[in-house]
Design an enzyme around this catalytic site. Sequence first.
Site, PDB file in Angstrom:
ATOM      1  CB  SER A  16      -0.888   0.096   1.244  1.00  0.00           C
ATOM      2  OG  SER A  16      -1.639   1.084   1.511  1.00  0.00           O
ATOM      3  CE1 TYR A  58      -4.238  -2.280   4.814  1.00  0.00           C
ATOM      4  CE2 TYR A  58      -3.285  -0.121   4.535  1.00  0.00           C
ATOM      5  CZ  TYR A  58      -3.810  -1.301   3.899  1.00  0.00           C
ATOM      6  OH  TYR A  58      -3.902  -1.412   2.538  1.00  0.00           O
TER       7      TYR A  58
END
Length: 248
Positions: free
Chosen positions: A138, A153
């Site tokens: 990401s 995350y």
Amino acid sequence: MFRLDGRVAIVTGASSGLGERFARVLHAVGAKVVLVARRADRLEALSAELENSLVAPADLSIEADRERVVAATLEHFGGVDILVNNAGIGQKTSVEDETLDQFRFAMEVNVTAIWHLSKLCSPSMIERGNGSIVNIASMLGHVGATPVKQAHYCASKGAVINLTRELALQWSRKGLRVNALSPGWFRSEMTGNMATDEASQNFVKANTPLARMGHAHELDGALLLLASDSGGFMTGHSLLVDGGWTAR
């Protein structure tokens, strides 16, 4: 050079969103796809559309399930050429409200499962002298997420990016390439209603140079570049497809 005729590709998180798209894209250029996720009914529905695909339901937080996925692939297809580690979890929460179990679970699914599946698939790839592992990271593995608070995350995706580099170095002379694909804001189950929420859209437009979320098809080329021979001289790289977010 983007064709994958006859190659076997495992795609995790294939029951919806980007994972489903990735499975369709790889299949469209000739790959035999192994569909992995927890929701078997969705995998079966997808498999009905993709000729010569294999359904392998699994909870990737469980070691035995990861082992079973690779064993089923080897038994059915005889080897693995491509591994797309797409499955991942994350939710918006402040560090104050984040629990230790939540953090640990995110690391198990987002990092440990990638390491383990890569390790399990590597002997087949080494034996064939050719293989590509694509880890879906990401842009939030490169930069912080706040005001979208999700430390678990960000930490896990940052780990994925550096794990990618290390695996690439260890396996490069054995015929394996390992790269990461780092998307920005795309529609998926994880991003929830961001696409229709006015405040979220204003946030994305204000902070993304291209002033919008990405469309799913805008990851197709990047995925195929990393998975196919067209990216044969790329390894250890994290390819950002983020509309310019990290260029700020």
